[in-house]
Motif scaffolding. Structure first.
Motif, PDB file in Angstrom:
ATOM      1  N   UNK A 100       0.846  -1.191   0.000  1.00 31.41           N
ATOM      2  CA  UNK A 100       0.000   0.000   0.000  1.00 31.41           C
ATOM      3  C   UNK A 100       0.883   1.243   0.000  1.00 31.41           C
ATOM      4  N   UNK A 101       0.383   2.313  -0.634  1.00 26.56           N
ATOM      5  CA  UNK A 101       1.122   3.573  -0.635  1.00 26.56           C
ATOM      6  C   UNK A 101       1.116   4.162   0.775  1.00 26.56           C
ATOM      7  N   UNK A 102       2.190   4.851   1.094  1.00 23.91           N
ATOM      8  CA  UNK A 102       2.438   5.346   2.458  1.00 23.91           C
ATOM      9  C   UNK A 102       1.328   6.252   3.016  1.00 23.91           C
ATOM     10  N   UNK A 106      -1.551   5.545   5.996  1.00 26.27           N
ATOM     11  CA  UNK A 106      -1.730   6.399   7.174  1.00 26.27           C
ATOM     12  C   UNK A 106      -3.179   6.852   7.306  1.00 26.27           C
ATOM     13  N   UNK A 107      -3.786   7.196   6.176  1.00 21.83           N
ATOM     14  CA  UNK A 107      -5.185   7.632   6.193  1.00 21.83           C
ATOM     15  C   UNK A 107      -6.111   6.497   6.640  1.00 21.83           C
ATOM     16  N   UNK A 109      -5.361   3.950   8.568  1.00 17.83           N
ATOM     17  CA  UNK A 109      -5.195   3.747  10.007  1.00 17.83           C
ATOM     18  C   UNK A 109      -5.959   4.820  10.782  1.00 17.83           C
ATOM     19  N   UNK A 110      -5.843   6.050  10.299  1.00 16.16           N
ATOM     20  CA  UNK A 110      -6.466   7.180  11.005  1.00 16.16           C
ATOM     21  C   UNK A 110      -7.985   7.040  11.088  1.00 16.16           C
ATOM     22  N   UNK A 159       1.065  -4.311  10.593  1.00 20.97           N
ATOM     23  CA  UNK A 159       2.074  -3.683  11.438  1.00 20.97           C
ATOM     24  C   UNK A 159       1.706  -3.908  12.900  1.00 20.97           C
ATOM     25  N   UNK A 161       2.209  -2.697  15.821  1.00 14.03           N
ATOM     26  CA  UNK A 161       1.700  -1.657  16.699  1.00 14.03           C
ATOM     27  C   UNK A 161       0.300  -1.223  16.287  1.00 14.03           C
ATOM     28  N   UNK A 162       0.066  -1.205  14.964  1.00 12.64           N
ATOM     29  CA  UNK A 162      -1.276  -0.841  14.507  1.00 12.64           C
ATOM     30  C   UNK A 162      -2.258  -1.936  14.905  1.00 12.64           C
TER      31      UNK A 162
ATOM     32  N   UNK B  20       1.940   4.609  21.898  1.00  9.89           N
ATOM     33  CA  UNK B  20       1.639   3.187  22.067  1.00  9.89           C
ATOM     34  C   UNK B  20       1.503   2.486  20.722  1.00  9.89           C
ATOM     35  N   UNK B  21       1.125   3.245  19.710  1.00 12.22           N
ATOM     36  CA  UNK B  21       0.970   2.649  18.379  1.00 12.22           C
ATOM     37  C   UNK B  21       2.319   2.302  17.767  1.00 12.22           C
ATOM     38  N   UNK B  22       3.424   2.655  18.469  1.00 15.67           N
ATOM     39  CA  UNK B  22       4.756   2.404  17.927  1.00 15.67           C
ATOM     40  C   UNK B  22       5.232   3.536  17.036  1.00 15.67           C
ATOM     41  N   UNK B 148      -7.975  13.597   8.201  1.00 14.50           N
ATOM     42  CA  UNK B 148      -7.995  13.311   9.639  1.00 14.50           C
ATOM     43  C   UNK B 148      -6.697  13.803  10.267  1.00 14.50           C
ATOM     44  N   UNK B 149      -5.588  13.597   9.544  1.00 14.81           N
ATOM     45  CA  UNK B 149      -4.297  14.058  10.042  1.00 14.81           C
ATOM     46  C   UNK B 149      -4.205  15.591  10.051  1.00 14.81           C
ATOM     47  N   UNK B 152      -5.484  16.441  13.202  1.00 23.56           N
ATOM     48  CA  UNK B 152      -4.496  16.198  14.268  1.00 23.56           C
ATOM     49  C   UNK B 152      -3.529  17.380  14.381  1.00 23.56           C
ATOM     50  N   UNK B 198       8.549   3.367  -1.605  1.00 20.21           N
ATOM     51  CA  UNK B 198       7.664   3.016  -0.482  1.00 20.21           C
ATOM     52  C   UNK B 198       8.501   2.750   0.770  1.00 20.21           C
ATOM     53  N   UNK B 230       7.405   9.404   0.395  1.00 22.23           N
ATOM     54  CA  UNK B 230       6.577  10.470   0.951  1.00 22.23           C
ATOM     55  C   UNK B 230       7.396  11.750   1.121  1.00 22.23           C
TER      56      UNK B 230
END
Lengths: 202, 468
Positions: A100-102, A106-107, A109-110, A159, A161-162, B20-22, B148-149, B152, B198, B230
């Protein structure tokens, strides 16, 4: 901000073979002109669907599916959260793919959409299964990091932690981030550019 | 694991906590906002009763949806008008600085950040736009983020992020005549692939980058994300400092000296260690043009289009799809392909140096009668500078349209769009299907020089073969 534990997802899958499916294809830019995400699911793959009579998203056999199997580099390109929002609002609760693209990851997960990574061979098997027997019910087990159907169990990589955050229901990071606000102030005070290098303010 | 690179130093000095999520919670030094990816984020703040944590480290402008022809309000497009009004209300309500159309400083976020001296070395910069990697040219870390970020960052001035690996991309020697930074970035993506980055940040270096202008570095860093990375950055050097000096938000007087010492300190050390290194000889790069449906589908302008057999597995299917969609065949050369539209603009190539280069080639020529050409400056300040230099007259006398600042035809969110199956040569960053507004529209990416030479010829043309 509701946040929930995500442990197991059971249901049918939409197979989306092909690599490098970018977010312009998932939600074309002209559908971004809105101040809410409401209704964005209508834009999901809409251009492709219009030009492809047997598009997997429209295939009645996949109706009600809550997961999607994808190839490599899914979600590349634009950072638009509209893409995962459209998938989620369409009813997709989890995606399994080769990579998956980075920013897309992230989106996802969010907003609480788990992504599982599997080998190209395993993903091809899943895609084939969903194509040939679309009524197959798959189980994505977040805790044990596996997708299963029938007797078959395929390991996936989530992942670590996720994974923990989904299981604990703590994937909404905002509360965590806000909890550290005093420390944020401390870090800001140490960075000289925050005062535009005005030494007296440091 | 990388050590003592700019990436490592900036990451460490901006780390607030291990979550906590690392992930690491990273302080964001500058948050740039625009109309497309913020309304839902401001909505989130209202929902939780939060303000903007660091309004002084936030700057807004408008770029994606604004028309570049008539900017009289209300806009003809009701949805665009609604987004514009929402942004105006949000920045007022939350006390965020905003560069509106009447400021004389509005423009594409990734053009105005460096132009105003807002983007500085050693900063972390976030924006709800994937091309935030552009700001890496200043020696900063630019993170493209989702909505969403954005919420944040508004609420906490931080992001939860995974640490990336660092790949050094070394371009040695010098570029040949007619070869530009756009060709360098297309070549990097060609070689490493659109998935090659990536999990990586790209650090660009070597003689070619040492000799490159700041605006050229912005073009390269801008397209890092097209290679899957990124983040892309160049270590700050004298070129960076000369560019920054005297800009509106740059430090002045004694503060300038303190700035210099901080900026020099955050560059990668001589003992820096990388997770990977890739080297390209500058002399081997020629003008590049894309032929397919992603930015990795590119070819040297004089080379034959690649055989589908040169791609493996799913990449082969994507290449076949690309040839079919673009109506091209392996073995042909890209030059000579007829185009309907030429677009000079976007956050990749709409800065004053891009317009100067375009005007230099355009001077004394005409846009081919079969081609519609749009020249769209990246900011109001770029537009003003270009007009002071008379560049707009060169373009309009040649038959091109000279527009107001904005994202324009890079993406189909404003009236500048391809129609039907039109084919464009474009200085923008994405040749994805549907990107320029028409589901059947076909996009070829190239440098400003290739865009202008093609506009004149009516077909994709090598700028090195233009009579001067």
């Amino acid at each position: 901000m509701s946040t929930k534990r995500i442990e197991k997802i059971v249901g049918k899958a939409i197979p989306m073979p092909r690599d490098d499916i970018d977010t312009d294809r998932i939600t074309p830019a002209r559908f971004l002109k809105s101040i809410t995400f409401e209704g964005i699911e209508k834009a999901l793959f809409c251009d492709e669907r219009e030009n492809t009579p047997d598009h997997p998203v429209d295939n009645p056999a996949h109706k009600g599916a809550n997961m999607m199997f994808v190839g490599k580099n899914f979600g590349s390109g634009s950072s638009r959260e509209h893409a995962p929002q459209a998938l989620k609002r369409f009813g997709i609760d989890v995606l399994i793919g080769v990579s998956f693209a980075e920013i897309f990851a992230g989106n996802c997960f969010a907003i609480g959409v788990p992504l599982g990574v599997a080998s190209a061979d395993d993903v091809n098997e899943l895609i084939k299964q969903a194509q040939e027997e679309p009524q197959t019910r798959f189980t994505v087990d977040i805790r044990n990091a596996a997708v299963s159907y029938g007797d078959r169990v395929i390991p996936i990589d989530i992942q670590e932690t996720r994974k923990a955050a989904f299981l604990a229901g703590t994937w909404d990071m905002l509360a965590n981030l806000r909890g550290n606000l005093p420390r944020v102030e401390e870090v800001a005070a140490r960075l000289p550019y925050v005062t535009n290098f005005d030494s007296e303010a440091q | 694991m990388s050590k003592n690179t700019l990436y490592d130093k900036v990451w460490d000095s901006h780390t607030v906590a291990r979550l906590d999520s690392g992930q690491d919670q990273i302080f964001i030094g500058l948050h740039l906002i625009h109309e497309v990816t913020t309304p839902q984020a401001f909505g989130m703040l209202k929902e939780i009763g939060s303000g903007v944590a660091f309004p002084d480290r936030t700057m807004g402008t408008v770029d994606h949806i604004i028309p570049t022809l008539s900017q009289i309000r209300p806009y003809e497009d009701e949805l665009a008008e609604k987004m514009m009004a929402a942004l105006e209300q949000n920045v007022n309500e939350f006390g965020v600085r905003f560069l509106h159309l009447d400021s004389g400083k509005q423009g594409i976020v990734h053009v105005i950040g460096p132009e105003l001296g807002l983007s500085q070395p050693g900063m972390t910069i976030a924006c709800g736009d994937s091309h935030t990697s552009t700001h890496g040219a200043m020696g900063s870390l630019g993170f493209g983020i989702g909505t969403t970020e954005v919420g944040h960052v508004l609420a906490t001035q931080t992001l939860a992020l995974n640490r990336l690996k660092v790949k050094r991309i070394e371009v040695t020697g010098a570029l040949g005549p007619g070869v530009t930074p756009k060709d360098v970035t297309l070549r990097v993506i060609h070689d490493l692939g659109i998935k090659g980055g990536l999990g990586f940040a790209y650090e660009y270096g070597g003689d070619v980058f040492d000799d490159m202008s700041m605006e050229g570095r912005m073009t390269v860093c801008n397209m890092s994300i097209e290679g899957g990375a990124r983040i892309g950055y160049v270590n700050p050097d004298q070129t960076t400092f000369d560019y920054l000096e005297g800009r509106e938000f740059s430090p002045g007087g004694e503060a300038w000296e303190r700035g210099l010492s901080y900026w020099r300190g955050i560059a990668s050390g001589d003992d820096a260690e990388y997770d990977d290194v890739y080297e390209i000889a500058g002399e081997s790069i020629e003008p590049m043009v894309t032929w397919g449906i992603n930015p990795g589908h590119s070819v040297g302008i004089s080379q034959p289009l690649p055989e589908v057999d040169s791609f493996a597995g799913e990449d082969r299917k994507t290449a076949e799809h690309g040839y079919e969609f673009m109506d091209l065949k392996p073995g042909e050369t890209i030059s000579g392909t007829k185009v309907d539209v030429a677009f000079l603009g976007s956050c990749t190539n709409s800065r004053i140096s891009d317009l100067r280069e375009g005007a230099r080639l355009m001077k004394g020529n005409k846009v081919h009668p079969g081609v519609r050409m749009l020249v769209v400056p990246g900011s109001q300040q770029v537009k003003q500078q270009a007009e002071e230099e008379g560049l707009h007259e060169i373009f309009t006398e040649a038959g091109a349209e000279w527009r107001e600042a904005g994202c324009s035809m890079c993406l189909g969110m404003n009236p500048d769009q391809l129609v039907g199956a039109e084919r464009s040569i474009s200085s923008s960053n994405r040749n994805f299907i549907g990107r320029q507004g028409s589901p059947r529209g076909r996009t070829h990416l190239g440098s400003p020089a290739v865009v202008v030479s093609s506009a004149i010829a009516g077909c994709i043309a090598d700028p090195r073969e233009m009579g001067e």
